[in-house]
Design a protein around this motif. Sequence first.
Motif, short mmCIF file in Angstrom:
data_model
loop_
_atom_site.label_atom_id
_atom_site.label_comp_id
_atom_site.label_asym_id
_atom_site.label_seq_id
_atom_site.Cartn_x
_atom_site.Cartn_y
_atom_site.Cartn_z
N PRO A 54 16.34 -5.89 69.20
CA PRO A 54 16.89 -6.07 67.93
C PRO A 54 17.72 -4.81 67.80
CG PRO A 54 14.79 -6.23 67.46
CD PRO A 54 14.94 -6.27 68.79
N THR A 55 17.44 -3.49 68.36
CA THR A 55 17.96 -2.45 67.95
C THR A 55 19.12 -2.12 68.74
OG1 THR A 55 16.42 -1.25 69.43
CG2 THR A 55 15.81 -0.92 67.08
N LEU A 69 25.21 15.33 63.12
CA LEU A 69 24.01 14.86 63.37
C LEU A 69 24.05 13.38 62.78
CD1 LEU A 69 21.47 17.81 62.54
CD2 LEU A 69 22.06 16.63 65.02
N HIS A 70 23.15 12.64 63.47
CA HIS A 70 23.10 11.09 62.81
C HIS A 70 21.88 11.55 61.74
CE1 HIS A 70 22.92 6.84 64.36
NE2 HIS A 70 23.45 6.99 63.14
N GLY A 71 22.35 10.82 60.71
CA GLY A 71 21.41 10.76 59.44
C GLY A 71 20.67 9.74 59.43
N LEU A 98 19.27 7.46 67.72
CA LEU A 98 18.99 5.89 67.72
C LEU A 98 18.21 5.60 69.00
CD1 LEU A 98 22.85 4.29 67.41
CD2 LEU A 98 20.94 4.31 65.92
N CYS A 99 17.98 6.50 69.96
CA CYS A 99 16.83 6.32 70.80
C CYS A 99 15.42 6.50 70.36
CB CYS A 99 17.05 7.33 72.05
SG CYS A 99 15.79 7.20 73.36
N ARG A 139 15.53 7.00 58.76
CA ARG A 139 16.12 8.12 58.34
C ARG A 139 15.69 9.15 59.51
NH1 ARG A 139 17.00 12.21 53.15
NH2 ARG A 139 18.46 10.46 52.43
N PHE A 140 16.77 9.96 59.97
CA PHE A 140 16.17 10.81 61.03
C PHE A 140 15.88 12.37 60.35
CE2 PHE A 140 19.16 7.97 62.87
CZ PHE A 140 18.35 7.47 63.84
N LEU A 141 14.78 12.51 60.23
CA LEU A 141 14.21 13.83 59.34
C LEU A 141 14.42 15.16 60.18
CD1 LEU A 141 10.85 11.88 58.18
CD2 LEU A 141 13.15 12.15 56.94
#
Length: 308
Positions: free
Chosen positions: A65-66, A93-95, A231-232, A259-261
């Motif tokens: 699904p991702t 950066l991807h947030g 996303l990985c 959420r990418f912390l």
Amino acid sequence: MAERSQFDHDRVLAHKFPESTYVYTERDAAIYALGVGACGRDAIDADELKYVYHENGQQSIQVLPTFAALLSLGSMTNGIDLPGLQYDPRLLLHGQQYIELYRPFPSSASIQNKVSLAGLHDKGKAAIVEIETKSYEKESGELLCMNRSTIFLRGAGGFSNSTRPYSYSNYPNNQVAAAKIPKSQPFAVFEDLIQPSQALLYRLSGDYNPLHSDPMIAKVAGFSCPILHGLCTLGFAVRAIIKCICRGDATIVKNIFGRFLLHVYPGETLITEMWLDGLRVIYQAKVKERNRAVLSGFVGLHHLTSSL
Ligand SMILES: CCCCCCCCCCCCC/C=C/C(=O)SCCNC(=O)CCNC(=O)[C@H](O)C(C)(C)COP(=O)(O)OP(=O)(O)OC[C@H]1O[C@@H](n2cnc3c(N)ncnc32)[C@H](O)[C@@H]1OP(=O)(O)O
């Protein structure tokens, strides 16, 4: 920083993004699955072989699904211009990522993407841009998924009036609220090694940003070495949830938020902790070596598996 005089709210909201197309085959779906670690620990993993091989004579491989997130990336690989917003692409950066899935993905397809601005926020030290992509299967015209990608542009804030920083979004706040991590013991925990070469493999799925492969570029962006694609990491965490909670049945996944912390370095160990809250799985992923949370969010399910 962008010059304040250049920012024009009406112009930004009137901005039209070009439609884009994205074509993928089974090979792309399999390379993606390997990129997010499928069969990484066990080449005949009973839950995951179907994503990389025509197991048991199945006609076509299944699609994680991702994989949906790649469709939106396809529409942004050349960058996106917003009138009046200037940014240094090296500091991007991807947030966050929010994905709604409307039906399981075919193993190959031709996709038409409709892209729009879902949000824009002046955070002073950064600008946050939210891009919504609706992806339609060209042949049937059917809507397959919707992605909302949040991009954190370091150093690009301060473009609006500092006494009333600009903030716009066109969707309900609670749809992507940061997940509150329960204090209780997790329902399940899954540990996975992210291979040192993981980002080099994952980039073959279409995100060739050198931040993930070039040591010099990574240093300019403030990291000691190339970092993993957000996303990985999301793909690893959701795969863990499909294994532990969905018992390998990815078709019950309805929506996904992350959420990418904090950045992740390839070669680190990812521990995904998950809690069940009705039909929602709350999750948090940590890197073992630094004991730091790097990703949190939720996965919505259509129903629970009978074995739970
Ligand atoms: C027009 C431009 C568009 C360009 C489009 C180009 C194409 C894009 C394609 C899609 C993306 C592909 C590129 C992929 C890149 C990557 O994969 S990078 C790797 C993955 N990401 C990360 O590793 C980031 C990890 N996170 C962090 O490092 C930090 O969280 C942060 C993002 C640097 C923020 O930390 P910090 O500066 O300390 O923020 P705070 O002070 O805590 O908060 C400030 C405000 O920002 C809000 N916020 C914080 N984090 C996020 C987040 N992750 N997402 C969204 N918003 C965030 C926070 O709530 C604060 O707001 P207020 O509460 O209102 O003050």
